[in-house]
Design a protein around this motif. Structure first.
Motif, PDB file in Angstrom:
ATOM      1  N   LEU A  26       0.700  -1.329   0.000  1.00  0.00           N
ATOM      2  CA  LEU A  26       0.067  -0.089   0.175  1.00  0.00           C
ATOM      3  C   LEU A  26       0.879   1.237   0.100  1.00  0.00           C
ATOM      4  O   LEU A  26       0.651   2.214  -0.847  1.00  0.00           O
ATOM      5  CB  LEU A  26      -0.966   0.130   1.188  1.00  0.00           C
ATOM      6  CG  LEU A  26      -2.215  -1.053   1.193  1.00  0.00           C
ATOM      7  CD1 LEU A  26      -2.735  -1.193   2.430  1.00  0.00           C
ATOM      8  CD2 LEU A  26      -2.816  -0.658  -0.226  1.00  0.00           C
ATOM      9  N   LEU A  27       2.087   1.306   0.669  1.00  0.00           N
ATOM     10  CA  LEU A  27       2.808   2.786   0.952  1.00  0.00           C
ATOM     11  C   LEU A  27       3.442   2.789  -0.693  1.00  0.00           C
ATOM     12  O   LEU A  27       3.688   3.864  -1.028  1.00  0.00           O
ATOM     13  CB  LEU A  27       3.957   2.194   1.862  1.00  0.00           C
ATOM     14  CG  LEU A  27       3.224   2.509   3.360  1.00  0.00           C
ATOM     15  CD1 LEU A  27       4.456   2.127   4.238  1.00  0.00           C
ATOM     16  CD2 LEU A  27       2.504   3.980   3.649  1.00  0.00           C
ATOM     17  N   SER A  28       3.767   1.594  -1.213  1.00  0.00           N
ATOM     18  CA  SER A  28       4.383   1.626  -2.618  1.00  0.00           C
ATOM     19  C   SER A  28       3.188   2.049  -3.598  1.00  0.00           C
ATOM     20  O   SER A  28       3.731   2.910  -4.452  1.00  0.00           O
ATOM     21  CB  SER A  28       4.818   0.361  -3.027  1.00  0.00           C
ATOM     22  OG  SER A  28       5.355   0.318  -4.327  1.00  0.00           O
ATOM     23  N   LEU A  29       2.093   1.762  -3.396  1.00  0.00           N
ATOM     24  CA  LEU A  29       1.023   2.127  -4.386  1.00  0.00           C
ATOM     25  C   LEU A  29       0.594   3.659  -4.134  1.00  0.00           C
ATOM     26  O   LEU A  29       0.069   4.212  -4.912  1.00  0.00           O
ATOM     27  CB  LEU A  29      -0.129   1.293  -4.243  1.00  0.00           C
ATOM     28  CG  LEU A  29       0.214  -0.183  -4.792  1.00  0.00           C
ATOM     29  CD1 LEU A  29      -1.197  -1.062  -4.473  1.00  0.00           C
ATOM     30  CD2 LEU A  29       0.496  -0.137  -6.182  1.00  0.00           C
ATOM     31  N   ALA A  30       0.790   4.225  -2.804  1.00  0.00           N
ATOM     32  CA  ALA A  30       0.395   5.347  -2.419  1.00  0.00           C
ATOM     33  C   ALA A  30       1.145   6.550  -3.296  1.00  0.00           C
ATOM     34  O   ALA A  30       0.709   7.416  -3.914  1.00  0.00           O
ATOM     35  CB  ALA A  30       0.808   5.760  -0.982  1.00  0.00           C
ATOM     36  N   LEU A  57      -6.029  -7.752  -0.783  1.00  0.00           N
ATOM     37  CA  LEU A  57      -6.310  -6.112  -0.579  1.00  0.00           C
ATOM     38  C   LEU A  57      -7.400  -5.951  -1.747  1.00  0.00           C
ATOM     39  O   LEU A  57      -8.374  -4.945  -1.564  1.00  0.00           O
ATOM     40  CB  LEU A  57      -5.224  -5.379  -0.962  1.00  0.00           C
ATOM     41  CG  LEU A  57      -3.875  -5.580  -0.050  1.00  0.00           C
ATOM     42  CD1 LEU A  57      -2.632  -5.096  -0.327  1.00  0.00           C
ATOM     43  CD2 LEU A  57      -4.503  -4.847   1.214  1.00  0.00           C
ATOM     44  N   LYS A  58      -7.405  -6.708  -2.791  1.00  0.00           N
ATOM     45  CA  LYS A  58      -8.241  -6.406  -3.963  1.00  0.00           C
ATOM     46  C   LYS A  58      -9.779  -6.799  -3.542  1.00  0.00           C
ATOM     47  O   LYS A  58     -10.675  -6.007  -3.705  1.00  0.00           O
ATOM     48  CB  LYS A  58      -8.099  -6.819  -5.075  1.00  0.00           C
ATOM     49  CG  LYS A  58      -8.778  -6.523  -6.202  1.00  0.00           C
ATOM     50  CD  LYS A  58      -8.299  -7.055  -7.531  1.00  0.00           C
ATOM     51  CE  LYS A  58      -9.318  -6.509  -8.902  1.00  0.00           C
ATOM     52  NZ  LYS A  58      -8.948  -7.062 -10.194  1.00  0.00           N
ATOM     53  N   ILE A  63      -7.753  -1.954  -3.018  1.00  0.00           N
ATOM     54  CA  ILE A  63      -6.878  -1.681  -4.153  1.00  0.00           C
ATOM     55  C   ILE A  63      -7.761  -2.093  -5.483  1.00  0.00           C
ATOM     56  O   ILE A  63      -8.759  -2.838  -5.288  1.00  0.00           O
ATOM     57  CB  ILE A  63      -5.273  -2.303  -4.348  1.00  0.00           C
ATOM     58  CG1 ILE A  63      -5.632  -3.814  -4.430  1.00  0.00           C
ATOM     59  CG2 ILE A  63      -4.582  -1.789  -3.093  1.00  0.00           C
ATOM     60  CD1 ILE A  63      -4.248  -4.623  -4.502  1.00  0.00           C
ATOM     61  N   ASP A  64      -7.388  -1.668  -6.620  1.00  0.00           N
ATOM     62  CA  ASP A  64      -8.179  -2.115  -7.755  1.00  0.00           C
ATOM     63  C   ASP A  64      -6.984  -2.259  -8.893  1.00  0.00           C
ATOM     64  O   ASP A  64      -5.734  -2.099  -8.592  1.00  0.00           O
ATOM     65  CB  ASP A  64      -8.967  -0.937  -8.405  1.00  0.00           C
ATOM     66  CG  ASP A  64     -10.026  -1.608  -9.292  1.00  0.00           C
ATOM     67  OD1 ASP A  64     -10.091  -2.858  -9.462  1.00  0.00           O
ATOM     68  OD2 ASP A  64     -10.950  -0.656  -9.806  1.00  0.00           O
ATOM     69  N   ASN A  77      -7.508   2.228  -4.389  1.00  0.00           N
ATOM     70  CA  ASN A  77      -8.780   2.249  -4.590  1.00  0.00           C
ATOM     71  C   ASN A  77      -9.480   3.250  -3.494  1.00  0.00           C
ATOM     72  O   ASN A  77     -10.541   3.894  -3.868  1.00  0.00           O
ATOM     73  CB  ASN A  77      -9.487   0.984  -4.943  1.00  0.00           C
ATOM     74  CG  ASN A  77     -10.993   1.093  -5.302  1.00  0.00           C
ATOM     75  OD1 ASN A  77     -11.487   1.989  -6.295  1.00  0.00           O
ATOM     76  ND2 ASN A  77     -12.089   0.512  -4.823  1.00  0.00           N
ATOM     77  N   LEU A  78      -8.961   2.803  -2.450  1.00  0.00           N
ATOM     78  CA  LEU A  78      -9.424   3.619  -1.194  1.00  0.00           C
ATOM     79  C   LEU A  78      -8.457   4.639  -0.453  1.00  0.00           C
ATOM     80  O   LEU A  78      -7.918   4.121   0.385  1.00  0.00           O
ATOM     81  CB  LEU A  78     -10.343   2.762  -0.056  1.00  0.00           C
ATOM     82  CG  LEU A  78     -11.286   1.779  -0.448  1.00  0.00           C
ATOM     83  CD1 LEU A  78     -11.774   0.718   0.448  1.00  0.00           C
ATOM     84  CD2 LEU A  78     -12.622   2.587  -1.104  1.00  0.00           C
TER      85      LEU A  78
END
Length: 109
Positions: A26-30, A57-58, A63-64, A77-78
């Protein structure tokens, strides 16, 4: 009884976040949307392990994903989940600070 459902659903969010690898994802995707190949390189785990955590997570809707040719891209995603992670970091900082104060007051003879 309706309140119990809310508590259960909140608990499910925390269960989903309760793994260090998922927090790292999540921190990477942030920062931005990333393909699986980037996440594999950055996080350094086996593809099957990463896929399992991405799936969790999906499933929770945090996430999406989208497919572009052969590549699968993931994104947050959120965005409010990042607020939870930042709050957890602040809580950790406060917790550590509290221990520092405790250690200062311990006298070793």
């Amino acid at each position: 009884m309706k309140t119990n459902l809310v508590y259960q659903l909140i608990s499910e969010i925390f269960k989903t976040l309760a793994h260090p690898l998922r927090i790292q994802i999540l921190l990477s995707l942030a920062e931005r949307e990333r393909c699986v190949c980037e996440l594999l390189q950055e996080i350094g785990v086996e593809q099957s392990n990463l896929s399992q955590h991405l799936r969790i997570l999906k499933k929770q809707g945090i996430i999406d994903s989208r497919k572009d040719g052969q590549r699968m891209f993931y994104r947050i995603n959120l965005p409010s989940v990042l607020d939870l992670l930042n709050d957890a970091r602040r809580t950790l900082k406060d917790q550590v600070k509290g221990h520092e104060e405790l250690y200062k007051n311990i006298k070793i003879t």
